[in-house]
Design an enzyme around this catalytic site. Sequence first.
Site, short mmCIF file in Angstrom:
data_model
loop_
_atom_site.label_atom_id
_atom_site.label_comp_id
_atom_site.label_asym_id
_atom_site.label_seq_id
_atom_site.Cartn_x
_atom_site.Cartn_y
_atom_site.Cartn_z
CG LEU A 93 -1.28 4.13 7.19
CD1 LEU A 93 -1.80 4.99 8.33
CD2 LEU A 93 -1.65 2.68 7.43
CB ALA A 94 2.37 4.13 2.67
CE LYS A 143 -12.94 11.63 12.88
NZ LYS A 143 -11.53 11.86 12.65
CB THR A 192 4.23 21.19 31.16
OG1 THR A 192 2.95 21.39 31.77
CG2 THR A 192 4.13 21.49 29.68
N GLY A 222 0.85 -1.19 0.00
CA GLY A 222 0.00 0.00 0.00
C GLY A 222 0.88 1.23 0.00
CG HIS A 230 -7.09 4.87 18.54
ND1 HIS A 230 -6.33 3.85 18.05
CD2 HIS A 230 -7.40 5.64 17.46
CE1 HIS A 230 -6.18 3.99 16.74
NE2 HIS A 230 -6.83 5.07 16.36
NE ARG A 250 -4.78 -2.31 -6.20
CZ ARG A 250 -5.87 -2.65 -5.53
NH1 ARG A 250 -6.42 -3.83 -5.69
NH2 ARG A 250 -6.44 -1.81 -4.70
C1 BG6 Z 1 -7.24 7.15 13.42
C2 BG6 Z 1 -8.65 7.48 13.03
O1 BG6 Z 1 -7.15 5.80 13.80
O2 BG6 Z 1 -6.84 7.96 14.51
C3 BG6 Z 1 -8.74 8.96 12.63
O3 BG6 Z 1 -9.05 6.68 11.93
C4 BG6 Z 1 -8.21 9.82 13.77
O4 BG6 Z 1 -10.08 9.32 12.34
C5 BG6 Z 1 -6.83 9.33 14.21
O5 BG6 Z 1 -8.15 11.16 13.29
C6 BG6 Z 1 -6.36 10.08 15.44
O6 BG6 Z 1 -5.00 9.83 15.66
P1 BG6 Z 1 -4.06 10.93 16.31
O7 BG6 Z 1 -2.77 10.25 16.49
O8 BG6 Z 1 -4.00 12.06 15.32
O9 BG6 Z 1 -4.71 11.35 17.58
#
Ligand code: BG6
Length: 480
Positions: A17-18, A332, A394, A12, A238, A46
């Site tokens: 992402l890459a 979001k 901090t 990919g 996450h 591809r």
């Molecule tokens: C990704 C989600 O896994 O994590 C995104 O698909 C999101 O929608 C992102 O923005 C958030 O990651 P980070 O590291 O920017 O907080």
Amino acid sequence: PFGSTATIVVFGASGDLAKKKTFPALFGLFREGHLSSDVKIIGYARSHLEEDDFKKRISANFKGGNPETVEQFLKLTSYISGPYDTDEGYQTLLKSIEDYEAANNVSTPERLFYLALPPSVFTTVASQLKKNVYSETGKTRIIVEKPFGHDLESSRQLQKDLSPLFTEEELYRIDHYLGKEMVKNLLVLRFGNELFNGVWNKNHIKSIQISFKEAFGTDGRGGYFDSIGIVRDVMQNHLLQVLTLLTMDRPVSFDPEAVRDEKVKILKAFDALDPEDILLGQYGKSEDGSKPGYLDDSTVPKDSKCVTYAALGIKIHNERWEGVPIVMRAGKALDESKVEIRIQFKPVARGMFKEIQRNELVIRVQPNESIYLKINSKIPGISTETSLTDLDLTYSTRYSKDFWIPEAYEALIRDCYLGNHSNFVRDDELDVSWKLFTPLLQYIESDKSPQPEVYAYGSKGPKGLREFLNKHDYIFADEG
Ligand code: BG6
């Protein structure tokens, strides 16, 4: 650990992402001296791309390093374009790897395959890899990216497809939150400090919340997001990972299996997620009309109920947490981008104090890593009144700027290179997390769930949030 002559293949390689994460992370590791200048890095995808265009594309997001370092790194990389579903491209790939290994007198091949791929081609690529490129005598590691399925059933199917091909030992499921500095600090903070260790339970903690806020919307990827929603996008993975590290019992050691055993154990103690105990939202236009609402995205169905904001009440039934309300919230298109954990402690007896507030520990994951503890302290000087103030760690003021804090992807790719599974998701952990979230997702995506509350782009989220948090025993400082 892998040695200095390993091959890293990114599938990919022409994708987003890459470009945004994987290659910049490999470059960051190289820049910091954590990747040898003898490794071979191959991008596979591809798309037909000239090698130069590929290199331009991946280096667009590199950070730091001088042009020579970039040049040296790019010399290690090459690009192969080929289909995902037929043998030919993989044969070219194999030849390229074997030529490199022969030229470097590699006796035990060490090959890391990074699958930065959409789920639709995941299994196809994994089977082709096994068939054409797998070395029976070598060491293989495969990094896979979420989504690991869409629900419990599809996740199990994926697992069923992958497990005959690669062992759990060979698979590294990335959840990049586990690579974040502050998330990696959680176990140290909790178990390395008796001050926290001793009070980390229902007797002293009043409420817990984990909050994820992003100041931007789906920005043109609404079509993709619409089938995912915020719960699947960041909560099931996450935020749940963060909550697990925050609530699990002490592992016997930092051994990856010891850590992951405890994670699974606590996940099994979570109560089923209650569809009555949620707050759902979808963003509309910003108040001044300058930012589009979710439904204004042309790739989103006009009547979409997709949730871009959710707050969930969570309960854990075990000796440590019985009765402590936990809220996980994510949204979001809010007023800021921030991820933090807030732990409120029980108030002390009023008695001698006219007014006394709760201690609160805030762990800010991003931006600007920080840990601060709100304590009551006498107002300095002749005053006898108390005020709430911060003991503040901090990172940017405490640690020198030259301190290299790796990006999440850098940290995780390095872990994988070293063969350390601690910060990757184990199969049983994944299974329990889907078990927990699938019924709730089914409810949210059914006709039974209410229309999500519309909140303005750039606002704090749905109007009902404050009340929701109060109901879960979280008190805002201004409420006393
Ligand atoms: C990704 C989600 O896994 O994590 C995104 O698909 C999101 O929608 C992102 O923005 C958030 O990651 P980070 O590291 O920017 O907080």
